[in-house]
Design an enzyme around this catalytic site. Structure first.
Site, PDB file in Angstrom:
ATOM      1  N   ASP A 159     -24.290  29.513 -34.355  1.00 32.81           N
ATOM      2  CA  ASP A 159     -22.846  29.636 -34.159  1.00 32.81           C
ATOM      3  C   ASP A 159     -22.490  31.087 -33.824  1.00 32.81           C
ATOM      4  OD1 ASP A 159     -20.209  28.905 -34.173  1.00 32.81           O
ATOM      5  OD2 ASP A 159     -20.258  27.995 -36.160  1.00 32.81           O
TER       6      ASP A 159
ATOM      7  N   GLU B 240     -21.645  34.052 -28.960  1.00 33.64           N
ATOM      8  CA  GLU B 240     -21.164  34.382 -27.587  1.00 33.64           C
ATOM      9  C   GLU B 240     -21.582  35.784 -27.160  1.00 33.64           C
ATOM     10  OE1 GLU B 240     -19.224  32.977 -30.034  1.00 33.64           O
ATOM     11  OE2 GLU B 240     -19.678  31.037 -29.181  1.00 33.64           O
TER      12      GLU B 240
ATOM     13  N   ASP C 111     -14.541  24.735 -31.162  1.00 31.95           N
ATOM     14  CA  ASP C 111     -13.385  24.527 -32.033  1.00 31.95           C
ATOM     15  C   ASP C 111     -12.219  23.877 -31.301  1.00 31.95           C
ATOM     16  OD1 ASP C 111     -15.075  25.775 -33.734  1.00 31.95           O
ATOM     17  OD2 ASP C 111     -13.989  27.675 -33.788  1.00 31.95           O
TER      18      ASP C 111
HETATM   19  C1  GLC Z   1     -16.854  28.598 -35.998  1.00 31.95           C
HETATM   20  C2  GLC Z   1     -17.512  27.313 -35.562  1.00 31.95           C
HETATM   21  C3  GLC Z   1     -17.136  26.201 -36.497  1.00 31.95           C
HETATM   22  C4  GLC Z   1     -17.526  26.596 -37.921  1.00 31.95           C
HETATM   23  C5  GLC Z   1     -16.877  27.909 -38.313  1.00 31.95           C
HETATM   24  C6  GLC Z   1     -17.371  28.403 -39.657  1.00 31.95           C
HETATM   25  O1  GLC Z   1     -15.487  28.532 -35.868  1.00 31.95           O
HETATM   26  O2  GLC Z   1     -17.188  26.994 -34.247  1.00 31.95           O
HETATM   27  O3  GLC Z   1     -17.763  25.012 -36.128  1.00 31.95           O
HETATM   28  O4  GLC Z   1     -17.130  25.606 -38.811  1.00 31.95           O
HETATM   29  O5  GLC Z   1     -17.214  28.889 -37.342  1.00 31.95           O
HETATM   30  O6  GLC Z   1     -18.719  28.613 -39.656  1.00 31.95           O
END
Ligand code: GLC
Length: 793
Positions: free
Chosen positions: A419, A422, A498
């Site tokens: 996660d 980017e 998201d």
């Molecule tokens: C980011 C991710 C999401 C996750 C959050 C906390 O926003 O895209 O899926 O739940 O981080 O880790």
């Protein structure tokens, strides 16, 4: 920012976090002001006068007054074009460079040079304009001479009036990207997004063009921030590097096979990944996880994986496990494994800046973190607060990062969720990432963040993939990632991040996932119900029904949203969801076969319906339906209280999955729908294997016009052992059908018997390898056979 977003941000990072985002915004701007190159007025330079021409391996090199270009045929369907000046791309995305190029035929005259190989001709004129034609002389693409402005390259491609453009990675736009403006700069929209947000997490500059002349695909192998303006022309601007692009021609199959050869094939997932995944940012403890699992058991709902979001860590420190919340992770993973459930853990690239934290200290002493031009380590802000970030473009950093996975894998974690790669750094304003002037190793050749940014996620995934390969060599690595670049699918799947919990975002899912597939990202998914809100029962249900047919089938939601397990909404929702969950599990042999196909061909299982017949223009804009492999067409319900649905079918004969009613395409019609189902069609001539309680049923949908070949893939579900492909050849007539069955591979057929179920015809007699076999209604049960003759009423 709307109020929901403010509440989300407060919940997610608190007041202190908000203060840090302000501090980071100032710090980032200070650094960029100090170190970024000042751009004074620059000239727009056309290539200028042609000065020399040389024949080179596979093509030709032309030198102009201000630039030079190489055109090389890598295969009869693939051409590489490289304009200099500018740094050549570091080949992170490229899987194959040793193409067996042949010398194309070169015809030259006073206006330019034509290169001919196979069915395609490339002509470059003496001003640097390039034209691509097929053997009939159809112009597939026409590039104006590219313009150099300082470090920037601008290329304008003339579009045919009817031309459609698809792909460019992950886009929250219509399926056809024309008209529109897009940017390739992997970006966390921070909190949530919906239709219209750009850029997003995966900005791969690959697109497919479809016009009256045919289709082609282009990959701009340039990771610098880039902009695309699609109007009368396709104007591409790259903020640095050489202008290198690859053009792929031929049928869709050929194009995507060649793309997969160039940027690598998707990895074959373990079979469990195709089951259902449950996730929520808010399952904080081992007890929470056990409770969720109990819920699935009590409600008689199957589940294959539970995801651990950042809360399993100790203060969001990557590669740690919070021992109060998860005192016995190994026991938890093994208890769940006994129930056939895997645990997947989230990992972010941000490493908390904390002198008492081993990972930070080790990384600092090994000098793996990104630095600013003054040599200081870059600090950004993420979930743990002030953090540092590995420079994944540095081989030693990738190796060091790779070593960290050992502890999670030995605790029994089966899949990894990458996660925030980017990379994201929270900032109150401006670009939510590193300063542009951040230095990167680029495997020793040096570069800045303008070049390395888009590659960051890809390389994090490479490190993770290699780690899992090394530490659990008998398992297939499975990672899914938020960010990536061309080549991502060599290492990881992805999901669309998201998304808002709205009908609009549900609707957006289809074009976004189709666009990803057309950019080479074969396996995607979406947070069912959307990430950032609390959908009502109908929205959740419709989302669930659609996602049943996507590669990654996962419910996930943000912290502070309402509980969203499949039973959360009570009846009738839970009952309907149960049916879809069961349907998904029945379809796993089909899905697994599609995954295997994708691992060979690079073709995503999820395709736009124009794939069926690119010549039918009415299909070019259909973005509320999709194909799942060759056999299945889905028309999900995307609007509230929609009980009538307009359906567009491509040519061919289609069977409704639910009642075997036949529909002839090409056609458009309205279909009544209920809450219980979504329109689902099976193409005649297909076979749909479905598995239940250890038995397999091969559903046969006869096509009396054409003969058809279908196959099913089997192996052990994980690892690299024996496999088999069962090939079925169908020859159907009005009143009979012959099926021949041959297989390749050593893996034993996993079922003692098969049920053959015939659709759309009344079965009256069946002969298996020369012997009559008892039929029951429209089915027969038989061991493996070579030839089956079926007779219909
Ligand atoms: C980011 C991710 C999401 C996750 C959050 C906390 O926003 O895209 O899926 O739940 O981080 O880790």
């Amino acid at each position: 920012m709307d109020i929901r977003k403010i509440i989300y941000v407060l919940r997610a990072i608190g007041i202190n976090g908000i203060v840090r985002t302000l501090q980071y915004g100032f710090a980032r701007d200070r650094v960029d002001n100090k170190y970024s190159k000042r751009v004074s007025a620059v000239k727009r330079l056309y290539p200028g006068e042609l000065q020399s021409e040389n024949s080179i391996k596979g093509g030709i090199q032309l030198k102009f007054e201000h630039s030079s270009v190489e055109l090389i045929f890598l295969s009869p369907n693939l051409i590489q074009i490289s304009w200099e000046p500018g740094k050549p791309p570091f080949p992170y995305s490229i899987a194959k460079s040793d193409w067996e190029t042949q010398q194309p035929l070169i015809n030259s005259d006073t206006s330019g040079h034509s290169l001919i190989w196979g069915d395609f001709t490339v002509t470059i004129d003496n001003t640097g304009g390039i034209c691509f034609q097929d053997f009939k002389g159809n112009i597939l693409r026409r590039d104006n001479p590219p313009i150099r402005e300082g470090d920037q390259w601008n290329l304008s491609t003339i579009l045919a009036p009817e031309e459609h453009i698809y792909g460019l990675g992950e886009r929250a736009s219509s399926l056809n990207l024309r008209p529109g403006n897009y940017c390739s700069w992997n970006t966390d929209p921070a909190g949530s997004y919906t239709h219209g947000n750009d850029p997003l997490y995966i900005g791969t500059p690959i697109y497919l063009s479809l016009s009256n002349a045919g289709s082609y695909l282009v990959y701009y192998d340039n990771s610098f921030r880039s902009y695309f303006q699609i109007g009368d022309n396709f104007k591409a601007s790259f903020t640095g590097g050489m202008l290198r692009y690859y053009l792929f021609f031929g049928s869709f199959e050929k194009i995507f096979e060649q793309l997969a050869e160039l940027v690598g094939r998707p990895c074959m997932p373990p079979r469990w990944v195709l089951g259902y995944h449950q996730s929520h940012w808010g399952y904080r403890t081992e007890a929470d996880i056990r409770e969720v699992v109990k819920g699935f058991e009590e409600h008689n709902l199957p589940v294959s994986a539970i995801h651990l979001d950042i809360d399993y860590m100790d203060g969001f420190r990557v590669f740690t496990i919070n021992s109060n919340r998860f005192p016995e992770m190994k026991k938890l993973t093994s208890d769940l494994e006994d129930k056939g459930i895997k645990l997947v853990a989230s990992l972010n690239p941000a490493v908390k800046r904390d002198r008492k934290y081993e990972v930070f200290n080790q990384g600092s002493s090994k000098d793996v973190f990104c630095k600013l031009p003054n040599g200081k380590i870059l600090s950004g802000v993420s979930w743990p607060g002030w953090s540092v970030f590995p420079d994944f473009t540095k081989p030693e950093a990738r190796k060091w990062w790779q070593d960290q996975y050992k502890s999670l894998l030995s605790a029994g974690i089966s899949g990894i969720w990458h996660d925030m790669n980017e990379p994201a750094s929270f900032a109150a304003w401006g670009d939510k990432t590193f300063p542009i002037s951040t230095s990167h190793s680029m495997d020793g050749r040096g570069g800045d963040h303008l070049e390395a940014h888009n590659l960051y996620g890809l390389l994090m995934n490479q490190a993770g993939y290699e780690a899992i390969h090394e530490y659990t060599p008998n398992k297939r690595p499975w990672i899914f990632s938020r960010a990536g670049w061309a080549g991502l699918h060599r290492y990881a799947w992805n999901w669309t991040g998201d998304v808002e919990s709205t009908w609009e975002s549900l609707k957006q899912t289809i074009p976004t996932i189709l666009g990803l597939g057309l950019s080479g990202h074969a396996f995607s998914g979406v947070d069912i119900g959307g990430f950032s809100g609390s959908p009502g029962a109908e929205l959740y249900l419709r989302w669930f029904q659609m996602a049943t047919f996507l590669p990654l089938f996962r419910t996930h939601s943000a912290i502070g949203t309402k509980s969203r397990e499949p039973w959360a909404y009570g009846e009738p929702t839970t009952g309907i969801i149960r049916n879809f969950l069961k349907l998904r599990y029945k379809l796993i042999p089909y899905l697994y076969t599609l995954a295997w196909e994708a691992a060979h061909t690079g073709i995503s299982p999820i395709r736009p319906i124009f794939w069926e017949n690119p010549e039918d223009k009415r299909l070019w804009d259909v973005e509320d339906e999709f194909l799942l492999g060759n056999a299945v067409l889905l028309a999900p319900i995307l609007h509230e209280k929609e009980y009538k649905r307009r359906i567009t079918l491509p040519r061919g004969n289609w069977y409704s999955f639910w009642d075997d009613q036949q529909y002839i395409g090409p056609s458009q019609f309205e279909l009544p729908v209920t809450l219980e189902t979504i329109p689902l069609f099976i193409k005649s001539g297909s076979l749909l294997p479905m598995e239940e309680s250890g038995k397999i049923c091969i559903n046969v949908y006869p096509d009396i016009v054409n003969t058809n070949s279908n196959h099913i893939y089997f192996d052990d579900g994980d690892g690299y052992g024996a496999w088999r492909v069962d090939n079925f050849h169908f020859n159907a007539k009005q009143n009979s059908m012959d099926i021949s069955w041959v297989h390749e591979g050593e893996f034993p057929f996993p079922y003692p018997f098969v049920t053959i179920q015939i659709h759309g015809k009344q079965l009256i007699n069946a002969i298996v390898d020369g012997n009559p076999r008892r039929i029951q209604g429209n089915t027969l049960i038989t061991p493996i056979f070579k030839n089956l003759n079926l007779y219909f009423e």
